[in-house]
Design a protein around this motif. Structure first.
Motif, PDB file in Angstrom:
ATOM      1  N   HIS A 191       0.822  -1.231   0.000  1.00 46.11           N
ATOM      2  CA  HIS A 191       0.000   0.000   0.000  1.00 46.11           C
ATOM      3  C   HIS A 191       0.848   1.271   0.000  1.00 46.11           C
ATOM      4  N   GLN A 192       2.011   1.180  -0.638  1.00 46.18           N
ATOM      5  CA  GLN A 192       2.885   2.337  -0.754  1.00 46.18           C
ATOM      6  C   GLN A 192       2.654   3.101  -2.056  1.00 46.18           C
ATOM      7  N   THR A 193       1.978   2.467  -3.000  1.00 46.83           N
ATOM      8  CA  THR A 193       1.669   3.105  -4.278  1.00 46.83           C
ATOM      9  C   THR A 193       0.471   2.402  -4.894  1.00 46.83           C
ATOM     10  N   THR A 194       0.011   2.936  -6.011  1.00 41.61           N
ATOM     11  CA  THR A 194      -1.074   2.335  -6.783  1.00 41.61           C
ATOM     12  C   THR A 194      -0.682   2.404  -8.257  1.00 41.61           C
ATOM     13  N   LEU A 195      -1.379   1.628  -9.080  1.00 38.79           N
ATOM     14  CA  LEU A 195      -1.122   1.723 -10.521  1.00 38.79           C
ATOM     15  C   LEU A 195      -1.421   3.124 -11.027  1.00 38.79           C
ATOM     16  N   GLU A 196      -2.466   3.733 -10.481  1.00 37.57           N
ATOM     17  CA  GLU A 196      -2.803   5.103 -10.881  1.00 37.57           C
ATOM     18  C   GLU A 196      -1.642   6.046 -10.577  1.00 37.57           C
ATOM     19  N   ASP A 197      -1.056   5.903  -9.388  1.00 37.30           N
ATOM     20  CA  ASP A 197       0.084   6.753  -9.035  1.00 37.30           C
ATOM     21  C   ASP A 197       1.283   6.492  -9.948  1.00 37.30           C
ATOM     22  N   VAL A 198       1.508   5.209 -10.257  1.00 32.68           N
ATOM     23  CA  VAL A 198       2.641   4.857 -11.121  1.00 32.68           C
ATOM     24  C   VAL A 198       2.497   5.527 -12.481  1.00 32.68           C
ATOM     25  N   PHE A 199       1.309   5.385 -13.099  1.00 27.07           N
ATOM     26  CA  PHE A 199       1.158   5.850 -14.472  1.00 27.07           C
ATOM     27  C   PHE A 199       0.733   7.312 -14.590  1.00 27.07           C
ATOM     28  N   SER A 200       0.325   7.917 -13.479  1.00 28.11           N
ATOM     29  CA  SER A 200       0.017   9.353 -13.517  1.00 28.11           C
ATOM     30  C   SER A 200       1.264  10.193 -13.274  1.00 28.11           C
ATOM     31  N   GLY A 201       2.298   9.560 -12.704  1.00 31.84           N
ATOM     32  CA  GLY A 201       3.516  10.296 -12.396  1.00 31.84           C
ATOM     33  C   GLY A 201       3.616  10.680 -10.927  1.00 31.84           C
ATOM     34  N   ALA A 202       2.563  10.406 -10.156  1.00 25.95           N
ATOM     35  CA  ALA A 202       2.604  10.726  -8.731  1.00 25.95           C
ATOM     36  C   ALA A 202       3.662   9.888  -8.013  1.00 25.95           C
ATOM     37  N   ASP A 203       3.868   8.643  -8.478  1.00 24.74           N
ATOM     38  CA  ASP A 203       4.923   7.791  -7.940  1.00 24.74           C
ATOM     39  C   ASP A 203       6.189   8.127  -8.725  1.00 24.74           C
ATOM     40  N   THR A 224       9.300   7.061  -8.127  1.00 28.75           N
ATOM     41  CA  THR A 224      10.417   6.128  -7.979  1.00 28.75           C
ATOM     42  C   THR A 224      10.968   5.750  -9.348  1.00 28.75           C
ATOM     43  N   THR A 225      12.190   5.241  -9.341  1.00 31.49           N
ATOM     44  CA  THR A 225      12.854   4.845 -10.585  1.00 31.49           C
ATOM     45  C   THR A 225      12.065   3.754 -11.303  1.00 31.49           C
ATOM     46  N   ALA A 226      11.588   2.766 -10.555  1.00 30.44           N
ATOM     47  CA  ALA A 226      10.837   1.673 -11.176  1.00 30.44           C
ATOM     48  C   ALA A 226       9.563   2.200 -11.838  1.00 30.44           C
ATOM     49  N   ALA A 227       8.859   3.100 -11.162  1.00 33.34           N
ATOM     50  CA  ALA A 227       7.634   3.668 -11.723  1.00 33.34           C
ATOM     51  C   ALA A 227       7.951   4.492 -12.974  1.00 33.34           C
ATOM     52  N   ALA A 228       8.990   5.288 -12.918  1.00 34.05           N
ATOM     53  CA  ALA A 228       9.374   6.098 -14.073  1.00 34.05           C
ATOM     54  C   ALA A 228       9.745   5.205 -15.259  1.00 34.05           C
ATOM     55  N   THR A 229      10.426   4.097 -14.987  1.00 34.51           N
ATOM     56  CA  THR A 229      10.773   3.156 -16.056  1.00 34.51           C
ATOM     57  C   THR A 229       9.516   2.569 -16.688  1.00 34.51           C
ATOM     58  N   LEU A 230       8.548   2.183 -15.859  1.00 37.22           N
ATOM     59  CA  LEU A 230       7.301   1.623 -16.396  1.00 37.22           C
ATOM     60  C   LEU A 230       6.536   2.657 -17.213  1.00 37.22           C
ATOM     61  N   ARG A 231       6.509   3.897 -16.746  1.00 40.48           N
ATOM     62  CA  ARG A 231       5.844   4.961 -17.514  1.00 40.48           C
ATOM     63  C   ARG A 231       6.506   5.142 -18.874  1.00 40.48           C
ATOM     64  N   GLY A 232       7.829   5.146 -18.875  1.00 38.76           N
ATOM     65  CA  GLY A 232       8.564   5.300 -20.130  1.00 38.76           C
ATOM     66  C   GLY A 232       8.272   4.150 -21.086  1.00 38.76           C
ATOM     67  N   ARG A 233       8.246   2.942 -20.566  1.00 29.22           N
ATOM     68  CA  ARG A 233       7.929   1.782 -21.412  1.00 29.22           C
ATOM     69  C   ARG A 233       6.508   1.878 -21.953  1.00 29.22           C
ATOM     70  N   ALA A 234       5.593   2.307 -21.104  1.00 31.11           N
ATOM     71  CA  ALA A 234       4.197   2.434 -21.539  1.00 31.11           C
ATOM     72  C   ALA A 234       4.097   3.462 -22.667  1.00 31.11           C
ATOM     73  N   ARG A 235       4.773   4.602 -22.519  1.00 28.36           N
ATOM     74  CA  ARG A 235       4.779   5.621 -23.580  1.00 28.36           C
ATOM     75  C   ARG A 235       5.350   5.056 -24.872  1.00 28.36           C
ATOM     76  N   ASP A 236       6.469   4.347 -24.756  1.00 24.17           N
ATOM     77  CA  ASP A 236       7.097   3.757 -25.942  1.00 24.17           C
ATOM     78  C   ASP A 236       6.171   2.738 -26.600  1.00 24.17           C
ATOM     79  N   ASN A 237       5.558   1.889 -25.793  1.00 28.27           N
ATOM     80  CA  ASN A 237       4.659   0.872 -26.337  1.00 28.27           C
ATOM     81  C   ASN A 237       3.453   1.503 -27.026  1.00 28.27           C
ATOM     82  N   LEU A 238       2.902   2.543 -26.426  1.00 28.03           N
ATOM     83  CA  LEU A 238       1.762   3.220 -27.043  1.00 28.03           C
ATOM     84  C   LEU A 238       2.151   3.899 -28.345  1.00 28.03           C
ATOM     85  N   SER A 239       3.341   4.480 -28.381  1.00 32.00           N
ATOM     86  CA  SER A 239       3.823   5.104 -29.624  1.00 32.00           C
ATOM     87  C   SER A 239       3.991   4.054 -30.723  1.00 32.00           C
TER      88      SER A 239
END
Length: 161
Positions: free
Chosen positions: A75-87, A89-104
Motif C-alpha cells: 500500500h505504498q503506491t497504486t497503478l494510478e500513481d505509477v502511471f500518472s507520475g505521482a509515484d 520512484t525509478t521503477a515507476a518512471a521506467t514503467l511509464r517510459g515503457r508504456a509511452r514507448d509501447n503506445l507510440s
C-alpha cells in the motif's frame, strides 16, 4: 449481453398513476441493465489485474514490475500513481517510459495498417464506439424529452387521471 438504452415500444398507459409507474419501471429496467454491465466489467478488470499482479510478483514482467507490485502490495503506491507520475520512484518512471514507448509503437502500427488495408484499426473501432456511445446518449435524451413532452401534453389536455 445487450448494451445501452433499449426503447420499450409498448404503448404507455393513459392513467397518470399507471403512466408514472410504467415510466419508472422502464427507467429501473435500464438502470438494472447498466448496473449488471458495470458489475461484469469490474469483475473482468479485477481478474485481469490479479493475473497481472501475479505475473509481476513472479518476476515474469521484469524487475521494475516486481518492485512496483511489491510497493502496491504494501500500500505504498497504486497503478494510478505509477502511471500518472505521482509515484516518482525509478521503477515507476521506467514503467511509464515503457508504456509511452509501447503506445507510440502501437499507434505507428495502427497507422501503417491503416495505409495497407481498408480494415478498420483498433483506433478506428475505438473512435466508432465513442461515436456510438454519444449517439446512444443523444437518443436516450431525446426519448426522455419526448416522454416528458407527452406527459405534459396529456396533462394539459386532461387525458391523465
Amino acid at each position: 449481453m445487450a448494451h445501452g438504452f433499449i426503447p420499450d415500444e409498448a404503448p404507455m398507459p393513459t392513467d397518470f398513476a399507471e403512466y408514472t409507474m410504467e415510466l419508472m419501471r422502464r427507467v429501473q429496467a435500464e438502470h438494472a441493465l447498466l448496473d449488471a454491465q458495470e458489475a461484469e466489467e469490474r469483475e473482468e478488470e479485477q481478474r485481469a489485474d490479479e493475473e497481472r499482479a501475479e505475473r509481476a510478483r513472479s518476476g515474469e514482467l521484469g524487475p521494475e514490475w516486481r518492485t512496483v507490485q511489491q510497493r502496491i502490495d504494501l500500500h505504498q503506491t497504486t497503478l494510478e500513481d505509477v502511471f500518472s507520475g505521482a509515484d516518482e520512484t525509478t521503477a515507476a518512471a521506467t514503467l511509464r517510459g515503457r508504456a509511452r514507448d509501447n503506445l507510440s509503437q502501437l499507434r505507428e502500427l495502427w497507422e501503417e495498417r491503416e495505409d495497407e488495408t481498408d480494415e478498420p484499426t483498433p483506433l478506428d473501432l475505438l473512435n466508432g464506439a465513442r461515436g456510438e456511445s454519444a449517439a446512444h446518449l443523444r437518443a436516450a435524451a431525446q426519448h426522455i424529452q419526448a416522454v416528458i413532452a407527452d406527459v405534459q401534453r396529456r396533462r394539459d389536455e386532461g387525458n391523465l387521471a
